[in-house]
Scaffold this active site. Structure first.
Site, PDB file in Angstrom:
ATOM      1  N   SER A   1       0.789  -1.082   0.071  1.00  8.60           N
ATOM      2  CA  SER A   1       0.119   0.153  -0.155  1.00  8.60           C
ATOM      3  C   SER A   1       0.839   1.380   0.025  1.00  8.60           C
ATOM      4  CB  SER A   1      -0.671   0.047   1.158  1.00  8.60           C
ATOM      5  OG  SER A   1      -1.661  -1.081   1.144  1.00  8.60           O
TER       6      SER A   1
ATOM      7  N   HIS B   1      -1.340  -2.499  -7.113  1.00  7.75           N
ATOM      8  CA  HIS B   1      -2.043  -2.288  -5.789  1.00  7.75           C
ATOM      9  C   HIS B   1      -3.337  -2.362  -6.061  1.00  7.75           C
ATOM     10  CE1 HIS B   1      -3.169   0.814  -2.577  1.00  7.75           C
ATOM     11  NE2 HIS B   1      -2.926  -0.437  -2.027  1.00  7.75           N
TER      12      HIS B   1
ATOM     13  N   GLU C   1      -3.937   0.276  -9.064  1.00  4.77           N
ATOM     14  CA  GLU C   1      -2.752   1.197  -9.491  1.00  4.77           C
ATOM     15  C   GLU C   1      -1.654   0.602  -9.694  1.00  4.77           C
ATOM     16  OE1 GLU C   1      -3.995   5.050  -6.327  1.00  4.77           O
ATOM     17  OE2 GLU C   1      -2.974   2.964  -5.556  1.00  4.77           O
TER      18      GLU C   1
ATOM     19  N   ASN D   1      -4.300   6.039  -1.786  1.00  8.13           N
ATOM     20  CA  ASN D   1      -4.096   6.177  -0.037  1.00  8.13           C
ATOM     21  C   ASN D   1      -3.316   7.639   0.214  1.00  8.13           C
ATOM     22  OD1 ASN D   1      -4.841   3.756   0.926  1.00  8.13           O
ATOM     23  ND2 ASN D   1      -3.299   2.316   0.027  1.00  8.13           N
TER      24      ASN D   1
HETATM   25  N1  LIG Z   1      -5.934  -4.623   3.670  1.00 15.36           N
HETATM   26  C1  LIG Z   1      -6.211  -3.588   2.510  1.00 15.36           C
HETATM   27  O1  LIG Z   1      -7.189  -2.913   2.543  1.00 15.36           O
HETATM   28  C2  LIG Z   1      -5.069  -3.550   1.851  1.00 15.36           C
HETATM   29  C3  LIG Z   1      -5.321  -3.034   0.272  1.00 15.36           C
HETATM   30  C4  LIG Z   1      -4.367  -3.211  -0.714  1.00 15.36           C
HETATM   31  C5  LIG Z   1      -3.137  -3.401  -0.082  1.00 15.36           C
HETATM   32  N2  LIG Z   1      -2.697  -3.983   0.884  1.00 15.36           N
HETATM   33  C6  LIG Z   1      -1.433  -4.622   1.254  1.00 15.36           C
HETATM   34  O2  LIG Z   1      -1.480  -6.207   0.857  1.00 15.36           O
HETATM   35  C7  LIG Z   1      -0.687  -6.609   1.551  1.00 15.36           C
HETATM   36  C8  LIG Z   1      -1.201  -7.431   2.677  1.00 15.36           C
HETATM   37  O3  LIG Z   1      -2.334  -7.027   3.321  1.00 15.36           O
HETATM   38  P1  LIG Z   1      -3.427  -7.830   4.060  1.00 15.36           P
HETATM   39  O4  LIG Z   1      -4.398  -6.766   4.310  1.00 15.36           O
HETATM   40  O5  LIG Z   1      -3.682  -9.017   3.271  1.00 15.36           O
HETATM   41  O6  LIG Z   1      -3.078  -8.209   5.314  1.00 15.36           O
HETATM   42  P2  LIG Z   1      -3.435  -9.565   6.212  1.00 15.36           P
HETATM   43  O7  LIG Z   1      -2.806  -9.226   7.654  1.00 15.36           O
HETATM   44  O8  LIG Z   1      -4.664  -9.886   6.047  1.00 15.36           O
HETATM   45  O9  LIG Z   1      -2.258 -10.557   5.622  1.00 15.36           O
HETATM   46  C9  LIG Z   1      -0.950 -10.601   5.880  1.00 15.36           C
HETATM   47  C10 LIG Z   1      -0.251 -11.925   5.401  1.00 15.36           C
HETATM   48  O10 LIG Z   1       1.316 -11.831   5.600  1.00 15.36           O
HETATM   49  C11 LIG Z   1       1.559 -12.916   6.173  1.00 15.36           C
HETATM   50  N3  LIG Z   1       2.809 -12.666   7.076  1.00 15.36           N
HETATM   51  C12 LIG Z   1       2.893 -12.444   8.311  1.00 15.36           C
HETATM   52  N4  LIG Z   1       3.774 -12.269   8.981  1.00 15.36           N
HETATM   53  C13 LIG Z   1       4.940 -12.489   7.869  1.00 15.36           C
HETATM   54  C14 LIG Z   1       6.085 -12.863   7.784  1.00 15.36           C
HETATM   55  N5  LIG Z   1       6.995 -12.809   8.835  1.00 15.36           N
HETATM   56  N6  LIG Z   1       6.521 -13.474   6.685  1.00 15.36           N
HETATM   57  C15 LIG Z   1       6.028 -13.844   5.670  1.00 15.36           C
HETATM   58  N7  LIG Z   1       4.647 -13.467   5.511  1.00 15.36           N
HETATM   59  C16 LIG Z   1       4.070 -12.948   6.686  1.00 15.36           C
HETATM   60  C17 LIG Z   1       0.387 -13.621   6.995  1.00 15.36           C
HETATM   61  O11 LIG Z   1       0.553 -15.058   7.029  1.00 15.36           O
HETATM   62  C18 LIG Z   1      -0.726 -13.100   6.047  1.00 15.36           C
HETATM   63  O12 LIG Z   1      -0.928 -14.117   5.011  1.00 15.36           O
HETATM   64  C19 LIG Z   1       0.100  -5.644   2.447  1.00 15.36           C
HETATM   65  O13 LIG Z   1       1.260  -5.099   1.725  1.00 15.36           O
HETATM   66  C20 LIG Z   1      -0.929  -4.456   2.457  1.00 15.36           C
HETATM   67  O14 LIG Z   1      -0.270  -3.153   2.481  1.00 15.36           O
HETATM   68  C21 LIG Z   1      -3.686  -4.091   1.909  1.00 15.36           C
END
Ligand SMILES: NC(=O)c1ccc[n+]([C@@H]2O[C@H](COP(=O)([O-])OP(=O)(O)OC[C@H]3O[C@@H](n4cnc5c(N)ncnc54)[C@H](O)[C@@H]3O)[C@@H](O)[C@H]2O)c1
Length: 303
Positions: free
Chosen positions: A127, A148, A160, A198
């Site tokens: 993000s 993104h 994005e 964002n």
């Molecule tokens: N939540 C949102 O609205 C959103 C939107 C767009 C992009 N993102 C981005 O997507 C990515 C994931 O976010 P999310 O919302 O799915 O989070 P989430 O917390 O649901 O998932 C995170 C994932 O990372 C893994 N993880 C945790 N610790 C780890 C480690 N040490 N090594 C490897 N993997 C590990 C977990 O197992 C999990 O599958 C981030 O970069 C976030 O910024 C999030």
């Protein structure tokens, strides 16, 4: 010629990774979803299966329901879930969607560099972390791009695409073609922290927290005001809970780090909820308490 993408790898099976894998498999692309932390990978398949089954149920028109049912079957046949990183070796693109922590992402890409072919495109769903910073630490900075997606990935149209000063233009074209194949609307942007959405949305959520801290309205009042006065589908507190308060916190700090503007500083209430492990919907409590149906404002924040 831009690469034709036939096989999509998704690294990270949290809320975003699951959604992206569902979208890729539903588009008929061979999709390999790799869970980056230990756990049940069969449960991931069941989650995607359940989400697609619901999408079939939602279709009331018999023709559309038949088409959705066929898509569901095809998607499940196209999808593999595993925790074996090596399964990503044959992918044309790997979309990383693990925790928003730069060191963890660097480590994952270093591992992927040793496994994937030289042509494989690396993409990050970050993000607010820098795409350039991640790209230059791999052996393929020219084949690295930001992709993104938005939450929930199956429903939200925008992607994005973040290109750096060294991204090969063919990789940008491949990424655009992939987004269109997934039924998404891509916008190509230079690598800047927070891109467009964002950059605008995070300070809005942080401002709502500051407004609440100053005593101007309750959490529910502020959400009601923005839904009914600005026609937003959900208020800023519901939105922050939906995104995940850890994700919002990390985004705020990354934006603050890049732009040094106080509007990006995380307000105390966000930091306190983070410290208490109350991260929003995914933990059952954040600005709202989701154990009540319908959710009620978090009683721990009453004053
Ligand atoms: N939540 C949102 O609205 C959103 C939107 C767009 C992009 N993102 C981005 O997507 C990515 C994931 O976010 P999310 O919302 O799915 O989070 P989430 O917390 O649901 O998932 C995170 C994932 O990372 C893994 N993880 C945790 N610790 C780890 C480690 N040490 N090594 C490897 N993997 C590990 C977990 O197992 C999990 O599958 C981030 O970069 C976030 O910024 C999030």
């Amino acid at each position: 010629m831009a690469n034709q993408i036939g096989t999509v790898g998704v690294l990270g099976a949290g809320q975003m990774g699951l959604g992206i894998a569902q979208v890729a498999a539903s588009a008929g692309l061979k999709t390999i979803l790799v869970k980056a932390t230990p756990g049940d990978t069969e449960a991931l398949r069941k989650k995607i299966d359940g989400a697609l089954a619901k999408a079939v149920e939602r279709e009331k028109d018999p023709e559309k329901q038949k088409a959705a049912s066929e898509r569901h079957q095809k998607a499940m046949a196209a999808l593999t879930t595993t925790s074996d990183f090596a399964a990503l070796a044959p992918c044309d693109v790997v979309i990383e969607s693990i925790i928003e922590d730069v060191a963890t992402k660097h480590a994952a890409f270093t591992k992927l560099d040793g496994l994937c072919g030289a042509d494989t495109i690396f993409a990050s769903n970050t993000s607010t972390l820098g795409i350039t910073e991640m790209a230059v630490k791999t052996k393929r900075p020219d084949r690295f791009i930001g992709l993104h997606f938005f939450n929930p990935a199956p429903a939200m149209k925008l992607v994005e695409i973040g290109k750096t000063v060294v991204t090969n233009p063919e990789v940008v074209e491949s990424a655009k073609a992939l987004c269109l194949k997934l039924g998404k609307t891509p916008v190509v942007l230079p690598d800047t922290t927070g891109f467009v959405v964002n950059r605008l949305l995070v300070p809005y959520m942080l401002d709502a927290m500051r407004v609440w801290q100053e005593g101007t309205g309750s959490i529910a009042d502020i959400d009601t005001a923005m839904m009914n006065g600005a026609a937003h589908p959900m208020g800023p507190f519901s939105l922050a809970d939906f995104i995940g308060l850890d994700v919002v916190f990390h985004m705020a700090n990354n934006l603050l780090d890049e732009y040094s503007e106080p509007r990006f500083a995380p307000p105390p209430v966000l930091r306190r909820l983070m410290l208490a492990g109350q991260l929003g919907r995914k933990t059952g409590k954040g600005f709202y308490d989701y154990s009540a149906k319908p959710a009620v404002p978090n009683p721990g924040l009453s004053r």
